[in-house]
Scaffold this active site. Structure first.
Site, PDB file in Angstrom:
ATOM      1  CB  THR A 409      -0.981   0.022   1.193  1.00 60.99           C
ATOM      2  OG1 THR A 409      -1.684  -1.212   1.208  1.00 60.99           O
ATOM      3  CG2 THR A 409      -1.977   1.130   1.091  1.00 60.99           C
ATOM      4  CB  THR A 427      -3.233  -1.482  -1.692  1.00 64.10           C
ATOM      5  OG1 THR A 427      -2.562  -2.534  -0.994  1.00 64.10           O
ATOM      6  CG2 THR A 427      -4.649  -1.946  -1.970  1.00 64.10           C
ATOM      7  CD  GLU A 446      -5.968  -5.483  -1.920  1.00 60.93           C
ATOM      8  OE1 GLU A 446      -5.794  -5.180  -0.721  1.00 60.93           O
ATOM      9  OE2 GLU A 446      -5.154  -5.181  -2.803  1.00 60.93           O
ATOM     10  CG  ASP A 449      -7.090  -7.303   2.655  1.00 58.46           C
ATOM     11  OD1 ASP A 449      -6.201  -7.802   3.351  1.00 58.46           O
ATOM     12  OD2 ASP A 449      -7.043  -6.143   2.215  1.00 58.46           O
ATOM     13  CB  SER A 473     -10.191  -2.037   2.265  1.00 59.60           C
ATOM     14  OG  SER A 473      -9.077  -1.179   2.391  1.00 59.60           O
ATOM     15  N   GLY A 496      -2.142  -1.814   6.522  1.00 61.17           N
ATOM     16  CA  GLY A 496      -3.161  -2.789   6.901  1.00 61.17           C
ATOM     17  C   GLY A 496      -4.083  -2.263   7.979  1.00 61.17           C
TER      18      GLY A 496
HETATM   19  N1  GLU Z   1      -4.923  -4.535   1.687  1.00 61.77           N
HETATM   20  C1  GLU Z   1      -4.971  -3.726   2.841  1.00 61.77           C
HETATM   21  C2  GLU Z   1      -6.302  -3.053   2.978  1.00 61.77           C
HETATM   22  O1  GLU Z   1      -6.936  -2.784   2.022  1.00 61.77           O
HETATM   23  C3  GLU Z   1      -3.906  -2.723   2.900  1.00 61.77           C
HETATM   24  C4  GLU Z   1      -2.583  -3.359   2.982  1.00 61.77           C
HETATM   25  C5  GLU Z   1      -1.590  -2.598   3.811  1.00 61.77           C
HETATM   26  O2  GLU Z   1      -1.550  -1.394   3.783  1.00 61.77           O
HETATM   27  O3  GLU Z   1      -0.791  -3.222   4.472  1.00 61.77           O
HETATM   28  O4  GLU Z   1      -6.728  -2.797   4.044  1.00 61.77           O
END
Ligand code: GLU
Length: 589
Positions: A409, A427, A446, A449, A473, A496
């Site tokens: 990200t 991201t 993704e 997630d 997300s 994250g």
């Molecule tokens: N995929 C994550 C999200 O959408 C973000 C990943 C990250 O920033 O580590 O929440």
């Protein structure tokens, strides 16, 4: 004008050798040091770009210089980041775009990846119904969702672009074709996350030397495949990525790395097909806004948990005089921790893709509801037990999902001369996404997630896998308006689950502590999504650990992936800020 926040040489990497553990650059000496409380206006200007890499910030500034809008510049920044920071984001992934005008109009576009239509809730379960180990899932096509960034960019450009579409690609094409200098951070990720970056022969050829070591920091890296891909999309438009031979070949690539699996009825199900790619839609969504101490905070609603979580953390704290406590008071960090614990309990239970699940957004952001939730916080003692609440509209009984490990990200912000702002988080999920490459870019992971477990105790998990669904997300691109209705802060982060906390901390730093946003971002990190309170090692929080424990908290020091970017209006001028823990930079046209 380009200002490096930190020399790249000053950024060692302390990445975990274990690919499934959180990967975290270290706190630098400046993290946690709110020494400069007065915003530095020496580098202020009407228009500004802040991004995780100076070349990407400069790409945005070049577009502004050429007469582009904030939207144009944000798209150019997103594309340039794909080239210079391939571990974090790009056209193989997705993102969220929040645009705010100086007068207070806010709109959001959801470019989150989708699961293939053939996916089902058993997607991440083995034959015995047990969730697959994370590393096993992530390195296959099971983790790859339909990339959303290019259709997001096309929709945003259609609405707010001023320059021709092809022009926005020029800086990224130049970087990919002529080469760019590998930074210590990219080199470190390539060394530490080899299982992903070298998962595909294309990644090995591009990023590694004959002896298997990663291309050294300081060397020039060219990515001709990506230059060619970007040139084609610049000329033929975003649809050429999704439809026709490119969409077909992309689907075949993803299907070729997806293990065969049986669906519920015993029939083979799942893998990506061309129609999944061609049918991808970026969606304009209603922004989620709320008022905190007369400031209006707006951000991205479902499928992101960002805006609801940022807002809950803030609103639940409104009855406390945080300004009087200040960032050196353990009591502040205690109430901040418990507000997070309360907000994350709701997030875990209720947040998912609202096209598939009834998400009680109005109930979760209702001021009375959040005030009541905030009354649970005792300024002297940690909560012994935290449970999700019952916001209005939450009729369905649900189960908590699993919290996935995250770490990719990039967030960037652009303000143009008209005072319009774009706050965009892009991201590929984890570092280098799935590790599978196509046309010079990494394909996201993704879909990890989603909660791997589709149900618990007979109750379904809101964030379970479903065909065509978008995984939940944490990304929290945000804009903040002052009590006079003028935009005052634009902020977001990578990292994250920590993202909403980084954004809430930046907002508290500016509104309550009267810090510059740069100092607010640099404040120590504390993350409390559950019953353990994680504190950023090597910061002022270490000295407060005993106080937090005396109040009843379980505290653990943990490196966390903090990386925020922001801009703040100071005396009518915009000042950019990037996280001192990162290679981030600010550029003015
Ligand atoms: N995929 C994550 C999200 O959408 C973000 C990943 C990250 O920033 O580590 O929440």
């Amino acid at each position: 004008m380009l200002r490096r926040i930190l020399s790249s040489l000053a950024i060692p990497l302390l990445l975990s050798a274990c690919s499934t553990a959180p990967l975290t650059p270290p706190a630098t000496a400046s993290a946690g040091d709110p020494s400069s409380t007065a915003p530095d206006v020496s580098d202020a200007g009407q228009a500004v770009v802040s991004a995780a890499d100076p070349r990407a910030a400069e790409a945005g500034a070049a577009i502004l210089r050429a007469g582009g809008s904030a939207t144009d510049a944000a798209i150019a920044t997103m594309l340039a980041l794909n080239v210079v920071e391939p571990q974090s984001s790009g056209i193989g992934g997705g993102g969220f775009y929040v645009r705010g005008t100086a007068e207070g109009e806010v709109e959001t576009i959801d470019g989150r990846e989708t699961a293939p239509a053939g996916a089902d809730p058993q997607w991440f379960l083995d034959e015995s119904g047990t969730p697959l180990p994370f590393p096993e899932a992530v390195l296959t096509g099971l983790s790859i969702g339909v990339p959303g960034n290019l259709r997001l960019a096309a929709l945003a450009h259609e609405k707010h672009g001023q320059l021709p579409w092809a022009d926005l690609f020029a800086p990224a094409i130049t970087l990919a074709r002529d080469g760019f200098t590998v930074t210590p951070r990219l080199h470190g990720y390539l060394e530490r996350v080899k299982d992903r970056a070298a998962n595909d022969p294309a990644g090995v050829a591009l990023y590694y030397q004959a002896d298997g070591s990663a291309i050294p920091a300081g060397s020039t890296l060219r990515n001709p495949d990506l230059a060619e891909t970007l040139t084609r999309i610049a000329q033929a438009g975003a649809d050429s990525f999704y439809e026709g031979p490119h969409g077909q070949a992309l689907a075949e690539k993803i299907a070729s790395v997806t293990p065969r699996r049986l669906g519920e009825a015993g029939a083979e199900s799942g893998a990506m097909v061309a129609a999944d790619i061609a049918g991808y839609e970026a969606k304009a969504r209603t922004p989620v806004c709320g008022t905190y101490r007369l400031y209006r905070i707006c951000g991205m609603g479902p499928p992101s948990s960002g805006a609801t979580t940022v807002y809950a953390v803030l609103k639940q704290l409104e009855r406390f005089d945080l300004a009087a406590m200040g960032p050196n008071s353990p009591v502040f960090w205690h109430v901040f921790a418990d507000s997070q614990r309360i907000a994350y309990a709701d997030r875990e239970l209720y947040l998912a893709d609202s096209d598939f699940v009834d998400v009680p957004v109005a109930g979760l952001t209702d001021a009375n509801y959040l005030t009541r939730r905030g009354l649970l916080i005792d300024p002297k003692h940690a909560l012994t037990k935290v449970e999700a609440g019952h916001p209005a509209g939450a009729a369905i009984s649900r189960a908590d999902g699993d919290e996935p490990v995250e770490n990719g990200t990039s967030h960037f912000v652009v303000i143009d001369d008209d005072g319009n702002a774009v706050s965009y988080t892009s991201t590929v999920e984890g570092p280098f996404g799935s590790g599978h490459m196509f046309g010079g870019f990494f394909l996201n992971n993704e879909l990890t997630d989603f909660s791997f477990s589709p149900e618990k105790d007979g109750k379904s998990v809101a964030n379970r896998v479903e065909g065509g669904k978008r995984p939940r997300s944490s990304m929290s691109p945000s804009v903040v308006y002052d009590p006079q209705g003028k935009m005052v802060l634009v902020v977001g982060a990578a990292g994250g689950g920590t993202i909403p906390v980084q954004v809430a901390k930046a907002i508290i730093g500016v509104i309550d502590f009267n810090l510059s946003v740069e100092s607010a971002i640099a404040l120590p990190g504390l993350y409390a999504p559950g019953d353990t309170v994680y504190i950023e090692p090597g910061t002022a929080l270490t000295a407060m650990q005993a106080d937090l424990e005396a109040m009843g908290h379980t505290v653990a020091a943990r490196s966390m992936p903090f990386k925020a970017n922001a801009a703040q209006r100071v005396d009518g001028e915009w000042v950019g800020a990037a996280d001192p823990r990162s290679e981030g930079a600010v550029a003015h046209p």
